[in-house]
Design a protein around this motif. Structure first.
Motif, short mmCIF file in Angstrom:
data_model
loop_
_atom_site.label_atom_id
_atom_site.label_comp_id
_atom_site.label_asym_id
_atom_site.label_seq_id
_atom_site.Cartn_x
_atom_site.Cartn_y
_atom_site.Cartn_z
N CYS A 80 -18.58 -8.67 -2.99
CA CYS A 80 -17.35 -9.11 -2.30
C CYS A 80 -16.13 -8.40 -2.88
O CYS A 80 -15.01 -8.90 -2.80
CB CYS A 80 -17.17 -10.62 -2.46
SG CYS A 80 -18.55 -11.62 -1.90
N SER A 81 -16.34 -7.22 -3.47
CA SER A 81 -15.31 -6.63 -4.33
C SER A 81 -14.32 -5.71 -3.63
O SER A 81 -13.45 -5.16 -4.27
CB SER A 81 -15.98 -5.85 -5.46
OG SER A 81 -16.74 -4.77 -4.93
N ALA A 82 -14.44 -5.49 -2.35
CA ALA A 82 -13.64 -4.45 -1.68
C ALA A 82 -12.15 -4.80 -1.61
O ALA A 82 -11.77 -5.97 -1.57
CB ALA A 82 -14.16 -4.21 -0.28
N GLU A 83 -11.33 -3.76 -1.59
CA GLU A 83 -9.95 -3.88 -1.12
C GLU A 83 -10.03 -4.03 0.40
O GLU A 83 -10.45 -3.11 1.10
CB GLU A 83 -9.15 -2.64 -1.51
CG GLU A 83 -7.81 -2.51 -0.80
CD GLU A 83 -6.91 -3.72 -0.92
OE1 GLU A 83 -6.53 -4.28 0.15
OE2 GLU A 83 -6.61 -4.13 -2.05
N PRO A 84 -9.66 -5.19 0.95
CA PRO A 84 -9.98 -5.49 2.34
C PRO A 84 -8.91 -5.13 3.36
O PRO A 84 -8.98 -5.56 4.50
CB PRO A 84 -10.17 -7.01 2.31
CG PRO A 84 -9.18 -7.46 1.28
CD PRO A 84 -9.12 -6.37 0.24
N SER A 85 -7.92 -4.35 2.99
CA SER A 85 -6.79 -4.09 3.87
C SER A 85 -6.85 -2.72 4.51
O SER A 85 -6.97 -1.70 3.82
CB SER A 85 -5.48 -4.22 3.07
OG SER A 85 -4.40 -3.69 3.81
N VAL A 86 -6.74 -2.67 5.84
CA VAL A 86 -6.63 -1.39 6.55
C VAL A 86 -5.34 -0.69 6.16
O VAL A 86 -5.33 0.52 5.90
CB VAL A 86 -6.69 -1.62 8.07
CG1 VAL A 86 -6.33 -0.33 8.82
CG2 VAL A 86 -8.07 -2.10 8.49
N GLY A 168 -16.28 8.83 15.26
CA GLY A 168 -14.82 8.81 15.35
C GLY A 168 -14.18 8.19 14.12
O GLY A 168 -14.85 7.57 13.29
N ALA A 169 -12.86 8.33 14.02
CA ALA A 169 -12.11 7.81 12.87
C ALA A 169 -11.95 6.30 12.98
O ALA A 169 -11.85 5.74 14.08
CB ALA A 169 -10.74 8.48 12.78
N ARG A 170 -11.89 5.65 11.81
CA ARG A 170 -11.87 4.18 11.79
C ARG A 170 -10.94 3.62 10.71
O ARG A 170 -10.99 2.42 10.44
CB ARG A 170 -13.28 3.65 11.55
CG ARG A 170 -13.86 4.16 10.22
CD ARG A 170 -15.32 3.89 10.07
NE ARG A 170 -16.13 4.24 11.21
CZ ARG A 170 -16.47 5.48 11.56
NH1 ARG A 170 -16.06 6.52 10.83
NH2 ARG A 170 -17.20 5.71 12.61
N SER A 171 -10.14 4.42 10.06
CA SER A 171 -9.28 4.09 8.92
C SER A 171 -10.04 4.37 7.63
O SER A 171 -11.29 4.32 7.60
CB SER A 171 -8.79 2.63 8.92
OG SER A 171 -9.79 1.73 8.47
N LEU A 172 -9.31 4.65 6.57
CA LEU A 172 -9.95 4.89 5.28
C LEU A 172 -10.73 3.66 4.81
O LEU A 172 -11.81 3.78 4.23
CB LEU A 172 -8.91 5.26 4.23
CG LEU A 172 -8.51 6.75 4.16
CD1 LEU A 172 -7.44 6.95 3.11
CD2 LEU A 172 -9.73 7.62 3.86
N TYR A 173 -10.17 2.50 5.05
CA TYR A 173 -10.87 1.27 4.67
C TYR A 173 -12.22 1.19 5.36
O TYR A 173 -13.27 1.00 4.73
CB TYR A 173 -10.01 0.05 5.01
CG TYR A 173 -10.77 -1.25 5.00
CD1 TYR A 173 -11.39 -1.71 3.86
CD2 TYR A 173 -10.88 -2.02 6.16
CE1 TYR A 173 -12.10 -2.91 3.85
CE2 TYR A 173 -11.59 -3.21 6.18
CZ TYR A 173 -12.20 -3.65 5.02
OH TYR A 173 -12.90 -4.82 5.02
N GLY A 174 -12.22 1.32 6.70
CA GLY A 174 -13.47 1.25 7.44
C GLY A 174 -14.45 2.34 7.04
O GLY A 174 -15.66 2.11 6.98
N THR A 175 -13.93 3.52 6.73
CA THR A 175 -14.78 4.63 6.34
C THR A 175 -15.45 4.36 5.00
O THR A 175 -16.65 4.66 4.82
CB THR A 175 -13.97 5.93 6.26
OG1 THR A 175 -13.50 6.25 7.58
CG2 THR A 175 -14.80 7.08 5.74
N THR A 176 -14.74 3.79 4.04
CA THR A 176 -15.36 3.47 2.75
C THR A 176 -16.47 2.45 2.91
O THR A 176 -17.49 2.51 2.23
CB THR A 176 -14.33 2.95 1.73
OG1 THR A 176 -13.71 1.75 2.25
CG2 THR A 176 -13.26 3.98 1.43
#
Length: 355
Positions: A80-86, A168-176
């Motif tokens: 549950c450790s992610a930075e969750p913000s787009v 396609g692109a999805r934001s850096l957050y989504g990509t990680t």
């Protein structure tokens, strides 16, 4: 034998909710929460851990030395450790990349060396923005809705399923998060690490310290409760953008089931969200917050859209329901009312955070 469970990001909203919920359900389990306490309000969970006998480690998933397999002898990791913000991906890309991607690598290494199972909380934001923007929508008096006739596979009036394309692109957050999913599959294949991935929609409930970029439903209730102004941002500035919401206790029920049936669910990548029946527009959320609190606040209209935003996202969770029988139980009004009651009970410690 009792579970030896590690929850990285364990002092955050989701991590702490799962830790406390699982410890309550299984008092004999050894549960350890690891967190860097970067997010304001996460420190409030430490006394709650102590009361239940949950161990807390002040550490960071970016640091391999904080995840020493000789010291952390665990059977299962719930990440549950992610930075969750787009939005954080636009303002602090290094932190997002290191926490969400390097953190996953370090946790996979811990799992490999301990032969531990991994339950990974991913996100609905792995789905590409342009494709989501291309969905056919209908506009009603209070919301945008996904039209029934969609051309893209995996999209329907029920929402977005696992069959929706990932090109396609999805934001850096989504990509990680998507990159983490791919790494997990490689470690699962190469080293035999059992793994389940939950692509979660918007999670909410008491003990969430909602901000403008994450935790919108708690933020909305807090603004009404503490008499702060808000804004409808983008998509005409009318507040008709829609998200489905899932009470964190509903996620807890699913996670508890997955832990008990890990072998049969091993390898699954599942959309987990509230669905159409548990969706709200911002305008509808405002109306509910007004009814629950009795307060009316100023809400400005901003036509300019935020980077990475989409007008509608609703999770189609039919696959996880088919596999497990799980369905959300808490509806939006009940969820928002629980958040309100939490704010009433803990107003003194929450006021400095939300104000």
């Amino acid at each position: 034998m009792p579970e030896k469970l590690l929850i990285p990001g364990g002092a955050g909203f989701v991590g702490s909710s799962l830790a406390i919920g699982l410890k309550t359900l299984h008092p004999d389990w050894q549960i350890t929460c690891l967190d860097n306490l970067r997010r304001r309000g996460s420190e409030l969970n430490l006394p709650r851990f102590k009361q239940l006998g949950i161990e807390f480690l002040h550490g960071d998933v970016r640091s391999p030395s904080d995840l020493d397999p000789a010291e952390l002898q665990v059977d299962t990791i719930i990440d549950c450790s992610a930075e969750p913000s787009v939005l954080a991906g636009f303002s602090s890309p290094q932190y997002v990349l290191q926490t969400n991607l390097l953190g996953t690598i370090n946790l996979l290494e811990l799992a490999r060396q301990n032969q531990a199972r991994l339950l990974f909380l991913s996100t609905s934001r792995v789905y590409p923005i342009k494709a989501l923007m291309a969905l056919k929508l209908q506009e009603t008096a209070t919301r945008f809705e996904i039209a029934a006739d969609q051309e893209l596979p995996g999209a329907s009036s029920l929402g977005i399923s696992e069959e929706f394309g990932l090109q396609g692109a999805r934001s850096l957050y989504g990509t990680t998060k998507l990159a983490s999913e791919l790494l997990i599959e490689e470690y699962r294949d190469a080293y035999g690490i059992p793994a389940i991935v939950n692509r979660c929609g918007v999670l909410t409930g008491p003990w969430q310290m909602g901000k403008v970029d994450q935790g919108v439903f708690t933020l909305w209730m807090a603004a009404h409760y503490f008499h702060k102004s808000l804004s409808y941002i983008g998509f005409g500035g009318t507040g008709k953008q829609v998200r489905d919401l899932l009470h964190v206790n509903d996620l807890l029920r699913l996670v508890d089931y997955q832990l008990a049936h890990f072998t049969e669910l091993d390898g699954d990548v599942l959309n987990v969200g509230g669905g159409v029946s548990n969706s709200l527009s911002l305008l509808e959320t405002t109306q509910l917050c007004q009814e629950i609190t009795g307060n009316t606040i100023e809400i400005r209209s901003v036509t300019e859209e935020r980077p990475g935003d989409v007008p509608v996202f609703i999770t189609d969770s039919a696959q996880v329901t088919l596999k497990t029988g799980w369905k959300p139980e808490s509806d939006p009004r009940r969820t928002l009312n629980e958040i309100y009651q939490w704010m009433v009970e803990y107003e003194s410690i929450l006021k400095p955070i939300f104000l």
